[in-house]
Design a protein around this motif. Structure first.
Motif, mmCIF file in Angstrom:
data_model
loop_
_atom_site.group_PDB
_atom_site.id
_atom_site.type_symbol
_atom_site.label_atom_id
_atom_site.label_comp_id
_atom_site.label_asym_id
_atom_site.label_seq_id
_atom_site.Cartn_x
_atom_site.Cartn_y
_atom_site.Cartn_z
ATOM 1 N N CYS A 1 11.834 2.900 14.547
ATOM 2 C CA CYS A 1 10.862 1.226 13.971
ATOM 3 C C CYS A 1 12.898 0.525 14.124
ATOM 4 C CB CYS A 1 9.732 1.326 12.764
ATOM 5 S SG CYS A 1 9.062 1.842 13.525
ATOM 6 N N ARG A 2 12.720 -0.819 14.567
ATOM 7 C CA ARG A 2 13.797 -1.781 14.537
ATOM 8 C C ARG A 2 13.007 -2.349 13.455
ATOM 9 N NH1 ARG A 2 15.231 -4.454 20.308
ATOM 10 N NH2 ARG A 2 12.674 -5.222 19.924
ATOM 11 N N MET A 3 14.355 -3.323 12.761
ATOM 12 C CA MET A 3 14.409 -4.155 11.875
ATOM 13 C C MET A 3 15.199 -5.456 12.371
ATOM 14 S SD MET A 3 13.704 -0.952 10.648
ATOM 15 C CE MET A 3 11.854 -0.144 9.962
ATOM 16 N N LEU A 4 14.669 -6.437 12.591
ATOM 17 C CA LEU A 4 16.067 -7.274 12.914
ATOM 18 C C LEU A 4 15.745 -8.556 12.775
ATOM 19 C CD1 LEU A 4 14.648 -7.472 17.363
ATOM 20 C CD2 LEU A 4 15.885 -5.544 15.563
ATOM 21 N N GLY A 5 16.772 -8.849 12.116
ATOM 22 C CA GLY A 5 16.977 -10.579 11.424
ATOM 23 C C GLY A 5 18.172 -11.142 11.001
ATOM 24 N N PHE A 6 18.613 -11.915 10.249
ATOM 25 C CA PHE A 6 19.948 -12.217 9.789
ATOM 26 C C PHE A 6 20.252 -11.628 8.364
ATOM 27 C CE2 PHE A 6 19.251 -13.645 13.602
ATOM 28 C CZ PHE A 6 20.890 -14.355 14.125
ATOM 29 N N GLN A 7 20.213 -12.417 7.345
ATOM 30 C CA GLN A 7 20.252 -11.960 6.136
ATOM 31 C C GLN A 7 19.202 -11.621 5.432
ATOM 32 O OE1 GLN A 7 21.628 -15.677 3.477
ATOM 33 N NE2 GLN A 7 22.290 -14.666 1.915
ATOM 34 N N ALA B 1 12.798 -9.921 7.224
ATOM 35 C CA ALA B 1 11.287 -9.545 8.212
ATOM 36 C C ALA B 1 10.904 -8.439 7.847
ATOM 37 C CB ALA B 1 12.387 -8.973 9.443
ATOM 38 N N LEU B 2 10.845 -7.866 7.183
ATOM 39 C CA LEU B 2 10.105 -6.782 6.086
ATOM 40 C C LEU B 2 10.473 -6.186 4.770
ATOM 41 C CD1 LEU B 2 7.750 -4.300 6.840
ATOM 42 C CD2 LEU B 2 10.530 -2.785 7.303
ATOM 43 N N PHE B 3 9.150 -6.130 4.378
ATOM 44 C CA PHE B 3 9.488 -6.513 2.531
ATOM 45 C C PHE B 3 8.678 -4.866 1.892
ATOM 46 C CE2 PHE B 3 7.192 -7.124 -1.232
ATOM 47 C CZ PHE B 3 7.988 -7.478 -2.361
ATOM 48 N N GLY C 1 0.426 -1.363 -0.108
ATOM 49 C CA GLY C 1 0.248 0.026 0.031
ATOM 50 C C GLY C 1 0.745 1.620 -0.196
ATOM 51 N N PRO C 2 0.548 2.528 -0.717
ATOM 52 C CA PRO C 2 1.172 3.423 -0.934
ATOM 53 C C PRO C 2 1.230 5.134 0.269
ATOM 54 C CG PRO C 2 -0.574 3.980 -2.407
ATOM 55 C CD PRO C 2 -0.653 1.923 -2.079
ATOM 56 N N GLN C 3 2.213 5.446 0.558
ATOM 57 C CA GLN C 3 1.983 5.453 1.814
ATOM 58 C C GLN C 3 1.692 5.516 3.309
ATOM 59 O OE1 GLN C 3 -0.016 10.211 0.445
ATOM 60 N NE2 GLN C 3 -0.683 9.048 -0.921
ATOM 61 N N PHE C 4 2.930 4.545 3.401
ATOM 62 C CA PHE C 4 2.388 3.628 4.370
ATOM 63 C C PHE C 4 3.429 4.495 5.706
ATOM 64 C CE2 PHE C 4 4.605 0.761 8.002
ATOM 65 C CZ PHE C 4 3.387 -0.124 8.333
ATOM 66 N N SER C 5 3.106 4.163 7.293
ATOM 67 C CA SER C 5 4.220 4.551 7.669
ATOM 68 C C SER C 5 3.806 4.227 9.085
ATOM 69 C CB SER C 5 3.707 6.678 7.962
ATOM 70 O OG SER C 5 2.159 6.950 8.516
ATOM 71 N N ALA C 6 4.928 3.964 9.691
ATOM 72 C CA ALA C 6 4.862 2.941 11.043
ATOM 73 C C ALA C 6 5.801 3.970 11.940
ATOM 74 C CB ALA C 6 5.372 1.813 10.975
ATOM 75 N N GLU C 7 5.403 4.006 13.598
ATOM 76 C CA GLU C 7 6.485 4.953 14.521
ATOM 77 C C GLU C 7 6.478 3.254 15.439
ATOM 78 O OE1 GLU C 7 4.852 8.203 15.342
ATOM 79 O OE2 GLU C 7 4.384 8.853 13.872
ATOM 80 N N ASN C 8 7.405 3.710 15.889
ATOM 81 C CA ASN C 8 7.324 3.011 17.395
ATOM 82 C C ASN C 8 6.999 0.997 17.394
ATOM 83 O OD1 ASN C 8 8.171 5.169 18.394
ATOM 84 N ND2 ASN C 8 5.607 5.823 19.180
ATOM 85 N N ILE C 9 7.512 1.101 16.041
ATOM 86 C CA ILE C 9 7.176 -0.468 15.601
ATOM 87 C C ILE C 9 8.937 -1.929 15.724
ATOM 88 C CG2 ILE C 9 5.996 -2.112 14.660
ATOM 89 C CD1 ILE C 9 3.787 -0.526 14.100
ATOM 90 N N THR C 10 8.772 -3.083 16.002
ATOM 91 C CA THR C 10 9.936 -3.506 16.353
ATOM 92 C C THR C 10 8.850 -4.676 14.773
ATOM 93 O OG1 THR C 10 10.998 -4.292 18.128
ATOM 94 C CG2 THR C 10 11.056 -5.868 16.776
ATOM 95 N N PHE C 11 10.517 -4.498 13.960
ATOM 96 C CA PHE C 11 9.625 -5.859 12.187
ATOM 97 C C PHE C 11 10.549 -6.633 12.216
ATOM 98 C CE2 PHE C 11 7.834 -1.256 10.881
ATOM 99 C CZ PHE C 11 6.535 -2.114 11.161
ATOM 100 N N GLN C 12 10.411 -8.598 12.052
ATOM 101 C CA GLN C 12 11.498 -8.789 13.326
ATOM 102 C C GLN C 12 11.064 -10.594 12.690
ATOM 103 O OE1 GLN C 12 10.791 -10.998 17.005
ATOM 104 N NE2 GLN C 12 13.144 -10.467 17.252
#
Length: 322
Positions: free
Chosen positions: A155-161, A142-144, A120-131
């Motif tokens: 925000c936090r994006m957590l993962g490895f590769q 974690a996040l596409f 979806g266009p014009q999406f926004s996020a605050e204070n969220i962890t994506f894992q």
């Protein structure tokens, strides 16, 4: 008289709590809470409740909790704003990875491994962890992010590769004061993305960026006033390598830790990439900032060329700070 005053005070307290709850609810269109105190218990239910092609912002407040869901925000869900209660306690997570089999016995692949898809266009996020909790098992997104004008704050994006997949050359993305961690190519894709005042955390050894910018894209990835650090060994990380020939990544006014290799950039085993990829730096500091030792085919911006790196120019008129 005392009894009357007592009952009056109870009524006032009850009314006050109702007013506060009402004000809390009115601040958001939808509230997600696992304990049932909101409108929905799952994030996907909240996404599904957003009217297709709504022309005003829909705010979704997500209370603290670990929401293990494979999420999809379709292209028809525009102008969605998600706000977490606490960045470290509001966690959207899943555990797919590229080699994991689907119901048909086929590997899911890198794109199929994502925990959250944003079209979806014009999406926004605050204070969220994506894992993505799959661990060091290969590609596990974690996040596409594919929607245009996507914005992430604190925000936090957590993962490895392959932690963060910035998908699609037409997508403009802005990350402000975010924390992004990973190992190999953990920020990758063809989008134009700016990372301002972010913390880039490198684990083990590998490559921070794997841009796949097309030849028609001028900017690719731009890191502004960010910190690059981690628990990886010294001299074990490249700033980037070209997933596609015209890859572009620039680090400006960044603090580069000792984990960064002196040569800075890798050509992904193809000398021809050195003629097409654009890798540059400007005014970086820290033990990993070593312009004299960088590969000869990379660039150092000057006082003239640095003026081309404003948000307005990078995003072609879109102001993510509005």
């Amino acid at each position: 008289m005392k009894k009357i005053l007592f009952y009056c005070s109870i009524v006032l307290l009850l009314n006050s709590s109702v007013i506060k709850a009402s004000n809390f609810r009115s601040a958001y269109d939808i509230i997600v809470a696992q304990d049932g105190s909101g409108n929905y218990k799952t994030v996907q239910e909240a996404i599904n409740a957003v009217p297709d092609f709504r022309k005003v912002v829909t705010t979704i407040f997500i209370k603290n909790g670990i929401y293990k869901e494979k999420l999809n925000l379709s292209a028809s869900k525009q102008l969605v704003k998600m706000i977490g209660e606490n960045v470290e306690k509001t966690i959207l997570t899943f555990d797919d990875w590229a080699q994991r089999k689907n119901n048909f016995g086929e590997e899911k692949g890198t794109s199929g491994s994502a925990s959250f898809y944003i079209y979806g266009p014009q999406f926004s996020a605050e204070n969220i962890t994506f894992q993505n909790t799959a661990g060091p098992v290969g590609q596990a997104v974690a996040l596409f992010v594919a929607g245009d004008k996507a914005k992430f704050v604190n925000c936090r994006m957590l993962g490895f590769q392959d932690t963060l997949y910035t998908y699609g050359y037409a997508s403009r993305q802005y990350y402000y004061k975010c924390y992004i961690e990973g190992t190999v190519d953990f920020i990758f894709g063809s989008s134009t993305a700016v990372f301002e005042e972010c913390e880039i955390f490198c684990k083990n050894a590998g490559y921070i960026t794997a841009s796949s910018s097309p030849d028609t894209s001028k900017y690719g990835y731009v890191f502004l006033n960010s910190k690059v650090l981690g628990n990886a060994p010294a001299n074990s990380f490249y700033l980037g390598r070209p997933w596609r020939p015209f890859a572009k990544s620039v680090f400006i006014n960044c603090d580069l830790g000792k984990i960064i290799k002196a040569e800075g950039w890798d050509n992904w085993g193809k000398e021809t990439n050195e003629k097409t990829a654009f890798y540059a730096e400007y005014n970086n500091t820290g033990a990993g900032a070593n312009p004299k030792a960088r590969v000869a085919w990379s660039h150092q911006l000057n006082e003239k060329t640095i003026k081309e790196y404003t948000l307005d120019q990078i995003f072609n008129g879109w102001n993510p700070k509005e």
